[in-house]
Enzyme design. Sequence first.
Site, mmCIF file in Angstrom:
data_model
loop_
_atom_site.group_PDB
_atom_site.id
_atom_site.type_symbol
_atom_site.label_atom_id
_atom_site.label_comp_id
_atom_site.label_asym_id
_atom_site.label_seq_id
_atom_site.Cartn_x
_atom_site.Cartn_y
_atom_site.Cartn_z
ATOM 1 N N CYS A 52 114.471 38.436 -17.805
ATOM 2 C CA CYS A 52 114.199 37.206 -17.077
ATOM 3 C C CYS A 52 112.681 37.036 -16.973
ATOM 4 O O CYS A 52 111.977 37.956 -16.541
ATOM 5 C CB CYS A 52 114.827 37.258 -15.689
ATOM 6 S SG CYS A 52 114.442 35.820 -14.660
ATOM 7 N N CYS A 55 111.643 37.314 -13.005
ATOM 8 C CA CYS A 55 111.630 38.544 -12.196
ATOM 9 C C CYS A 55 111.689 39.838 -13.011
ATOM 10 O O CYS A 55 111.621 40.918 -12.432
ATOM 11 C CB CYS A 55 112.772 38.522 -11.191
ATOM 12 S SG CYS A 55 114.418 38.673 -11.934
ATOM 13 N N CYS A 100 119.993 34.039 -13.591
ATOM 14 C CA CYS A 100 119.653 35.438 -13.346
ATOM 15 C C CYS A 100 120.315 35.883 -12.045
ATOM 16 O O CYS A 100 120.211 35.200 -11.025
ATOM 17 C CB CYS A 100 118.134 35.588 -13.258
ATOM 18 S SG CYS A 100 117.582 37.257 -12.808
ATOM 19 N N CYS A 103 117.047 36.719 -9.368
ATOM 20 C CA CYS A 103 116.193 35.665 -8.792
ATOM 21 C C CYS A 103 116.833 34.282 -8.832
ATOM 22 O O CYS A 103 116.244 33.321 -8.356
ATOM 23 C CB CYS A 103 114.833 35.634 -9.481
ATOM 24 S SG CYS A 103 114.843 34.958 -11.161
ATOM 25 N N CYS A 123 124.146 30.473 -24.416
ATOM 26 C CA CYS A 123 123.100 29.668 -25.029
ATOM 27 C C CYS A 123 121.939 29.587 -24.040
ATOM 28 O O CYS A 123 122.004 28.850 -23.051
ATOM 29 C CB CYS A 123 123.674 28.288 -25.352
ATOM 30 S SG CYS A 123 122.609 27.253 -26.328
#
Length: 142
Positions: A52, A55, A100, A103, A123
């Site tokens: 991510c 984070c 995510c 976060c 995707c």
Amino acid sequence: MAGTDKTSIDKTSTDWKQELSPTQYRVLREHGTERPGSSPLNDEKRDGQFLCAGCGQPLYSSETKYESGSGWPSFWAPLPDAVATSTDYKLAYPRVEVHCARCEGHLGHVFEDGPQPTGLRFCMNGAAMTFVPEEESKDKET
């Protein structure tokens, strides 16, 4: 769930804007979408992990990445406990949004037209992720 403690991510919009590029902010925090074919991660073929961009949570292994032809980095499965989903009603039909688990940054959407063994296509927006090659991951462990 290891690595998904949302309480550790307590940031304001101002904090996110200072830490992310304008494109990353638009995608991760405002649920935007990058142009298809615009991410260098589309062509990433090395072994490693996709994290991510907000984070640093590990999201996907390169082992599950495949070329979907969609113009966005695609995976057939996330890492365990890395992502969460919700229903997105922004278009005329509902879609499954992927974010995510740590976060809650918007990553993309999941569709049921992917390859086996899952039949899923995660995707993802490349702007929502960074890539760490396997050799760099190993260097950090030593």
